[in-house]
Enzyme design. Structure first.
Site, PDB file in Angstrom:
ATOM      1  N   ASP A  54      -6.382  -6.907   6.590  1.00 38.34           N
ATOM      2  CA  ASP A  54      -4.557  -7.258   6.336  1.00 38.34           C
ATOM      3  C   ASP A  54      -3.967  -7.599   7.218  1.00 38.34           C
ATOM      4  O   ASP A  54      -2.987  -6.708   7.854  1.00 38.34           O
ATOM      5  CB  ASP A  54      -4.114  -6.400   4.911  1.00 38.34           C
ATOM      6  CG  ASP A  54      -2.535  -7.011   4.670  1.00 38.34           C
ATOM      7  OD1 ASP A  54      -2.539  -7.612   4.651  1.00 38.34           O
ATOM      8  OD2 ASP A  54      -1.533  -6.109   3.762  1.00 38.34           O
TER       9      ASP A  54
ATOM     10  N   GLN B  39       0.665  -1.071  -0.155  1.00 38.41           N
ATOM     11  CA  GLN B  39      -0.251   0.005  -0.255  1.00 38.41           C
ATOM     12  C   GLN B  39       0.735   1.328  -0.185  1.00 38.41           C
ATOM     13  O   GLN B  39       0.079   2.468   0.173  1.00 38.41           O
ATOM     14  CB  GLN B  39      -1.253  -0.181   1.428  1.00 38.41           C
ATOM     15  CG  GLN B  39      -1.749  -1.020   1.701  1.00 38.41           C
ATOM     16  CD  GLN B  39      -2.432  -1.456   0.221  1.00 38.41           C
ATOM     17  OE1 GLN B  39      -3.213  -0.122   0.073  1.00 38.41           O
ATOM     18  NE2 GLN B  39      -2.514  -2.605  -0.672  1.00 38.41           N
TER      19      GLN B  39
END
Length: 563
Positions: free
Chosen positions: A459, A345
């Site tokens: 996650d 990310q």
């Protein structure tokens, strides 16, 4: 009170107020005043000294004709006030002054004088007609006049500080000091020394500034001393360590500033010669940079965030909008040496804000412009999360090509490093492992159930669990997180996550539920208890068995395979 005319035998009734504190430890305070209510009356305030007297006076006056009945105001029409200085005694006398104003008779029959503290009764209105009826006046305006408290000062009598300090009768006790009461009166009072509190006549005790109002920077060390305190900086920093002082400055940064200063001095001549061109160029660059920042700010949802702040001002208190200049300074222009980690990310940098606070700054990957509204909603959502086991989002910067998120800095790295780094000297006991597991479970329970909208992390893994200086677990990295409506049970999205921690049912159906986070937590739990990695490239068979075991632990059916 003084009343005249029929029914009062043209004589003044109770026309003198006397207050006397001579010979006592009390005096009248400077915070008192005398109020006189009436028309054509003089209130004389006299204080008698040993060989003399002193005083002040004020006159209350009414304009108009005797037949006029209206509203009086205090201070103002029909009322006067004068303050009283500190004194042992006073006498207030009321005198009729209507003849002085060349009037045949008084407007109203009664006048009143009161002594009281300056404060809540400073201004009010009253009916002048009430001055003809003393009983009604006193009943109606009892609070404004009769109810006035009298303010007194007190002291220990007869001696001043110089005379009494070496006497056995000296009243000031441990950690206190003496002050003379007043130049016109004998006596003294005691006060606690700076850095101490309590009753100076019994003994003052030290204030622990480190507990009561710690003025040291968050990563500094506060040491309490008698009557004061000291702040110190950790290794690698210098300064006074105080929030409102120099703070703690990294030594390397100070050297860089010195080198910059030498370079600026050497290049001063060249700057003087090219100043005109330089300032024109700078103006153009600044204007261009400003437009560029405005463009990024709008594209990253800045206007939407401002609109939400206008709707709810509490968002501004919890979500700080940083400028790119602040964060560039904090990270030394995003120097590679400041990188803490990189993931799917974005990249996380370590930085220090101008006030000395250490933070973690996440530089996200490109944001889909079609999902800007969702991104801003996620920022607002994460700023509302306040839990001891969730990393706090401090704010964001939207002036760059990609958004920057600013989090609190967690000092002891990730749970993954603690488990698998064989060189780590910190012993990871069973109690510590279970404590960390409980803390992560509490964080997920909070996200799933205690927030206004359930939040799915999506996650959960050991590299996204950080440990602070006391090894308290904090769940981090909400780059893939989503909130859902309360009445929904799942979220249908593109599959995102980390292989080894990813819920197989979510992988097959693309429907993410809170159980998918729980599955990932189960992998972390087994990783924590066994010390084994979720994925082993040299043990493919065991890896497949490990995933099946996690499915059995959480009561799920095994996913169908093609083999």
């Amino acid at each position: 009170m003084a009343c005249y005319g029929k029914g009062f035998d043209n004589k003044t009734q109770n026309s003198t107020i006397s207050i006397n504190y001579i010979g006592s430890p009390y005096t009248l305070s400077d915070g008192n005043q005398v109020t006189s209510v009436g028309c054509e009356d003089l209130a004389m305030v006299v204080s008698y000294l040993i060989n003399a007297s002193e005083g002040v006076a004020c006159t209350s006056y009414c304009s108009g004709s005797p037949s006029y009945v209206g509203i009086g105001s205090c201070p103002g029409r029909g009322c006067c006030r004068t303050s009283i200085s500190k004194r042992h005694n006073l006498q207030v006398q009321l005198s009729d002054m209507h003849s002085y104003w060349e009037r045949e008779s008084k407007f109203f029959r009664c006048s009143f004088a009161f002594v009281g503290m300056i404060g809540d009764y400073d201004t009010f209105n009253f009916s002048l007609s009430h001055l003809n009826d003393p009983t009604k006046f006193l009943k109606t305006y009892h609070k404004e006049f009769i109810g006035m408290p009298l303010l007194l000062d007190w002291r220990i009598m007869y001696y001043n500080c110089t005379q009494v300090q070496n006497s056995p009768d000296y009243a000031c006790r441990k950690n206190s000091y003496c002050i003379n009461f007043d130049t016109r009166f004998d006596g003294y009072q005691c006060r606690c020394k700076k850095g101490y509190e309590g009753n100076p006549y019994l003994g003052c005790h030290d204030i622990n500034e480190c507990e009561k109002s710690n003025q040291c920077v968050s990563f500094g060390t506060c040491t309490n001393t008698l009557g004061s305190y000291n702040c110190s900086c950790p290794d690698g920093y210098h300064g006074d360590g105080k929030k409102y002082g120099i703070g703690c400055i990294p030594t390397q940064l100070s050297r860089s500033k010195l080198a910059i200063g030498v370079g600026l001095g050497a290049g001063m001549g060249l700057l003087l010669l090219s100043s005109t061109c330089f300032w024109l160029y700078k103006f153009h660059t600044k204007r261009k940079d400003k437009k560029r920042k405005e463009k990024f700010f709008k594209r990253n949802g800045g206007l939407l965030l401002q609109q939400q702040i206008l709707t709810d001002q509490s968002i501004l208190e919890k979500t700080r909008l940083f400028t790119v200049k602040e964060l560039e300074k904090a990270t030394d222009n995003f120097n590679e040496s400041r990188i803490l980690g990189q993931g799917g990310q974005g990249t996380v940098y370590k930085g220090m804000l101008s006030e000395g606070k250490i933070v973690a700054i996440k530089k996200s990957k490109l944001v889909d412009e079609n999902q800007v509204e969702q991104f801003i909603n996620e920022v607002v959502m994460l700023s509302q999360i306040i839990h001891k086991n969730v990393v706090k989002l401090l704010g964001c910067c939207l002036e760059t090509e990609v958004p920057l998120l600013v989090y609190e800095f967690i000092f002891n790295g990730t749970l993954f490093d603690l488990i698998h780094d064989k060189t780590n000297e910190f012993p990871l006991s069973w109690n510590m492992r279970l404590k960390i597991a409980v803390e992560v479970a509490e964080a997920l329970a909070y996200l799933h159930s205690a927030t206004s909208f359930p939040i799915y992390h999506r996650d959960v893994k050991s590299t996204n669990i950080l440990l602070d200086e006391k090894y308290v677990a904090k769940v981090s990295d909400f780059g893939t997180s989503r909130s859902i409506a309360v009445d929904h049970t799942h979220l249908t999205t593109l599959v995102k996550g980390t292989f080894g921690y990813l819920d197989p049912e979510y992988f097959q159906s693309s429907q993410f539920t809170e159980k998918s986070d729980v599955y990932s937590f189960g992998v972390v739990l087994v990783e924590l208890l066994t010390g084994q990695r979720p994925i082993s490239s040299t043990k493919i068979g065991e890896e497949k068995k490990f995933s099946n075991e996690i499915f059995i632990v959480y009561g799920r059916r095994k996913p169908r395979t093609n083999s």
